[in-house]
Every structure is written in structure tokens, then in C-alpha cells.
Design a protein around this motif. Structure first.
Motif, short mmCIF file in Angstrom:
data_model
loop_
_atom_site.label_atom_id
_atom_site.label_comp_id
_atom_site.label_asym_id
_atom_site.label_seq_id
_atom_site.Cartn_x
_atom_site.Cartn_y
_atom_site.Cartn_z
N THR A 237 0.83 -1.20 0.00
CA THR A 237 0.00 0.00 0.00
C THR A 237 0.87 1.25 0.00
O THR A 237 2.10 1.18 0.09
CB THR A 237 -0.93 0.01 1.23
OG1 THR A 237 -1.83 1.11 1.15
CG2 THR A 237 -0.13 0.12 2.52
N GLY A 238 0.24 2.41 -0.08
CA GLY A 238 0.96 3.67 0.02
C GLY A 238 1.05 4.12 1.46
O GLY A 238 0.46 3.51 2.36
N PRO A 239 1.78 5.21 1.72
CA PRO A 239 1.88 5.72 3.09
C PRO A 239 0.54 6.24 3.57
O PRO A 239 -0.25 6.78 2.80
CB PRO A 239 2.91 6.85 2.97
CG PRO A 239 2.89 7.24 1.54
CD PRO A 239 2.56 6.01 0.77
N ALA A 240 0.27 6.08 4.85
CA ALA A 240 -1.01 6.50 5.43
C ALA A 240 -0.86 7.85 6.12
O ALA A 240 0.12 8.08 6.83
CB ALA A 240 -1.49 5.46 6.44
N PRO A 241 -1.83 8.77 5.94
CA PRO A 241 -1.77 10.06 6.61
C PRO A 241 -2.22 9.99 8.06
O PRO A 241 -2.86 10.89 8.58
CB PRO A 241 -2.71 10.94 5.77
CG PRO A 241 -3.73 9.97 5.25
CD PRO A 241 -2.98 8.68 5.03
N ALA A 242 -1.92 8.88 8.70
CA ALA A 242 -2.11 8.73 10.14
C ALA A 242 -0.75 8.88 10.79
O ALA A 242 0.27 8.87 10.11
CB ALA A 242 -2.72 7.37 10.45
N SER A 243 -0.72 9.02 12.11
CA SER A 243 0.56 9.22 12.78
C SER A 243 0.67 8.32 14.00
O SER A 243 -0.34 7.94 14.60
CB SER A 243 0.72 10.69 13.19
OG SER A 243 0.67 11.52 12.04
N GLU A 244 1.89 7.99 14.35
CA GLU A 244 2.19 7.00 15.39
C GLU A 244 3.49 7.37 16.10
O GLU A 244 4.39 7.93 15.46
CB GLU A 244 2.37 5.62 14.74
CG GLU A 244 1.16 4.72 14.79
CD GLU A 244 1.03 4.02 16.13
OE1 GLU A 244 1.95 4.15 16.96
OE2 GLU A 244 0.01 3.35 16.33
N ASP A 245 3.61 7.02 17.36
CA ASP A 245 4.90 7.17 18.03
C ASP A 245 5.64 5.83 18.13
O ASP A 245 6.68 5.73 18.79
CB ASP A 245 4.76 7.82 19.40
CG ASP A 245 3.97 7.00 20.41
OD1 ASP A 245 3.41 5.95 20.02
OD2 ASP A 245 3.89 7.40 21.58
N PHE A 246 5.12 4.81 17.43
CA PHE A 246 5.76 3.50 17.39
C PHE A 246 7.21 3.60 16.94
O PHE A 246 8.10 2.90 17.45
CB PHE A 246 4.98 2.58 16.45
CG PHE A 246 5.71 1.34 16.03
CD1 PHE A 246 5.73 0.22 16.85
CD2 PHE A 246 6.39 1.28 14.81
CE1 PHE A 246 6.41 -0.93 16.46
CE2 PHE A 246 7.06 0.14 14.42
CZ PHE A 246 7.07 -0.97 15.24
N GLY A 247 7.47 4.47 15.95
CA GLY A 247 8.80 4.55 15.38
C GLY A 247 9.89 4.97 16.36
O GLY A 247 11.08 4.75 16.10
N SER A 248 9.49 5.56 17.49
CA SER A 248 10.48 6.01 18.47
C SER A 248 11.32 4.86 19.02
O SER A 248 12.52 5.02 19.28
CB SER A 248 9.78 6.73 19.63
OG SER A 248 9.10 7.87 19.19
#
Length: 343
Positions: free
Chosen positions: A265-276
Motif C-alpha cells: 500500500t501507500g503511506p497512510a496520513p495517520a501518525s504514530e509514536d511507534f517509530g520512536s
């Protein structure tokens, strides 16, 4: 490491389900608010509990160390940072990979994935605009912050439509506009709260600069007695999937679920702090999406051009179907982790 976020939102659930939340809580201002898992975090927790239970029951079938992290505070962009600041990296061994997932309004039973940027960065701002109060019958004696704020809201909508190229992506959402307490009293100030999503740092800086320019210009055009106050509320960084680790997870997914159920899929315009976790631990991370909408309903909505009518995350009616969503989520965590845990 397997991660599930577990906080809720100040939303009154309207699903009509027998297990719908009726809980209330207190927000930072002391106001009593409803509480609901309208982003699917309860599903995330259930999936991680299910996965860890299966690993515990089959301890002789795998070798390695499995760390399950139930993270608070994702919705405020503070949870991952709080855990890290609390010494998480000193108290637990460094993992080889960090894995996580999120339920979305996609067909249940499917998994969406991608390499590289998965979710957008996000900036939330509060803007206080100052006017001069007056009686509602004498607007000429006022500097009306309601009109000032309304003009600002409308003008902010032009940033994406008129200042970004068609190939660039950003979202500017005004989620709150509050002013006054009575219909015949022009108040002294208005407060706007807004959210910005972007996938590119240069675009992000341009959008934020445009917001500041517009807000200050509208205040000046209204004759505001003082400049507006722009206060950052929270900030999410991009979530970026490691290429090699992503391919390893996706290959395992395709072997287990079939190629048809695992979609790029493409990138989602949602946001997350998982990447930290991965970024600050300096280990690869992989994040994917699990569908939660009844497949027949999704197919019908797609055929009739009504996909936007399916309740999304943060909607009071967001309610992932239990089956096969829960089973898919549990299996996805197990399969992804087994790609690293030796047999």
C-alpha cells in the motif's frame, strides 16, 4: 519486541454493540469526558495478549527472547517517549527488531504493508486569537475574535489547495474552534486547535510557516490588540519501515496468509509514536495494518463509491468486526515474530 498501544480517546462510543464503552474519565482540564477505544487499541491489546499466550503455550517450539510492550499514551505522542525516558533501554535487552500493527477500516482478514515511510509526521498546534469583547448589539465597539477565527479557519484551507504542488502531500485539519459563552456577548478571544500531517520535512516546514503567516495576517487585518499566540501541543515523527526487515516479515506473511491477503500500500496520513522505539534503540522496525471492516461491506462500498462512508478510526461508530480481525491480528504478530525466533 512486539508493541501494542492501549490508550483510549475522549469519544462517546456510538456503535450500539453490547460491549460498547460507557466509561467516563477526566481530561487534563478536569472536565469529565467519555472514554472509548475508537482507534482500535483494545483490538491491538487483545491481539498481543493472544500472541504472547500462544508463544507461552509453545515454549518448546521456539528459541530466543520475546518482549511484549503494552504502551500507554500513543494518542498524545507521549507514551513511547515516557517509557524510553523511564529507563526502558537500560532495564531490558536490546531487541533485534521492533514489530507493531494497527487495525484500520480495510477489509478484515487482509494485511497492508510497505517499505519506507508508513505513517506521516504530525504537528498539533493551539492558536489563541485576541479581540475586544462587547455587547452583541454593539459589534462596532468590539474587535470580534469569532469572525477573526472564522476567517482564519477558511484561509488555512488554502494552504494545501493553493500553496502545495499536486505531487506534494499534506493535511491541515482544524479540530476545535472555541469562543464565547453566550449568544449576545462578543468574547475577548477565540482558541483554534489544529493538526498538520505531512510526509516530507520540507513540506512540513512550509505548511507550518504558512499557518503562522496566515494567523498573524488575519489578526492584523482585524485590528487585533495583540498578536496571536501559537503553542505546539504534540509532535509525531515519521514511521519508517526498514527495507530488509520488512521483506522478511512480508515473505513470512505471504507464506502463512497467501499472497492475495497481503497487499502493498501507500503511506497512510495517520501518525504514530511507534517509530520512536526502533529509531532511538537503533534497531530495524516494521509496522503494518490489519483490516477491520467486514469484507462484504467493504466490497459493496467500493463498488458503489461509498468507501468514505465506512466509519474510520476516531469515529464514534468505528467497530472492527471481531472475526476474522482478531485471528488475523494474533496470527500476524506470531508469524512476524517467528521470522526472527529460531525453531
Amino acid at each position: 519486541m512486539l508493541r501494542a498501544d492501549m490508550d483510549a480517546l475522549p469519544i462517546k462510543e456510538a456503535t450500539g454493540l453490547p460491549y460498547a464503552s460507557t466509561v467516563t474519565g477526566t481530561d487534563p482540564s478536569g472536565k469529565t469526558v467519555p472514554v472509548a477505544h475508537s482507534c482500535g487499541h483494545d483490538m491491538h491489546v487483545a491481539c498481543l495478549i493472544g500472541a504472547t499466550s500462544l508463544f507461552a503455550k509453545s515454549r518448546d517450539a521456539w528459541r530466543g527472547t520475546l518482549m511484549a510492550v503494552f504502551q500507554p499514551g500513543e494518542e498524545t505522542a507521549q507514551g513511547a517517549k515516557a517509557m524510553i525516558d523511564n529507563g526502558m533501554f537500560k532495564r531490558f535487552p536490546k531487541p533485534h527488531v521492533v514489530l507493531g500493527q494497527h487495525v484500520m477500516s480495510l477489509p478484515s482478514g487482509n494485511i497492508d504493508w510497505r517499505v519506507g515511510i508508513v505513517t506521516s509526521s504530525a504537528d498539533s498546534l493551539q492558536i489563541r486569537m485576541f479581540g475586544r469583547g462587547a455587547h452583541g448589539s454593539m459589534p462596532q465597539a468590539s474587535i470580534d475574535p469569532v469572525v477573526m477565527a472564522a476567517a482564519t479557519v477558511m484561509r488555512l484551507q488554502t494552504i494545501v489547495s493553493r500553496e502545495l504542488a499536486a505531487a506534494e502531500a499534506a493535511v491541515v485539519t482544524i479540530g476545535s474552534l472555541q469562543a464565547g459563552t453566550k449568544e449576545n456577548v462578543i468574547p475577548d478571544e477565540a482558541v483554534i486547535k489544529l493538526n498538520v500531517r505531512s510526509f516530507d520535512e520540507a513540506v512540513r516546514r512550509r505548511v507550518l510557516a504558512a499557518i503562522e503567516r496566515i494567523v498573524k495576517a488575519e489578526a492584523a487585518a482585524s485590528g487585533a490588540p495583540r498578536p496571536p499566540e501559537i503553542t505546539p501541543l504534540d509532535r509525531y515523527s515519521l514511521v519508517v519501515n526498514d527495507p530488509a526487515a520488512s521483506r522478511r516479515v512480508v515473505d513470512a506473511f505471504r507464506r502463512h496468509f497467501s499472497v492475495e491477503r497481503v497487499r502493498e500500500t501507500g503511506p497512510a496520513p495517520a501518525s504514530e509514536d511507534f517509530g520512536s522505539f526502533g529509531a532511538e534503540w537503533h534497531v530495524p522496525s516494521v509496522f503494518w495494518f490489519v483490516g477491520g471492516t467486514d469484507p462484504n461491506r467493504y466490497a459493496q462500498a467500493k463498488e458503489t463509491g461509498q468507501l468514505n462512508e465506512i466509519p474510520t478510526n476516531h469515529n464514534p461508530r468505528f467497530a472492527p468486526v471481531i472475526h476474522p480481525t482478531l485471528q488475523t491480528g494474533v496470527e500476524a504478530l506470531v508469524v512476524a515474530a517467528r521470522a526472527w525466533l529460531a525453531p
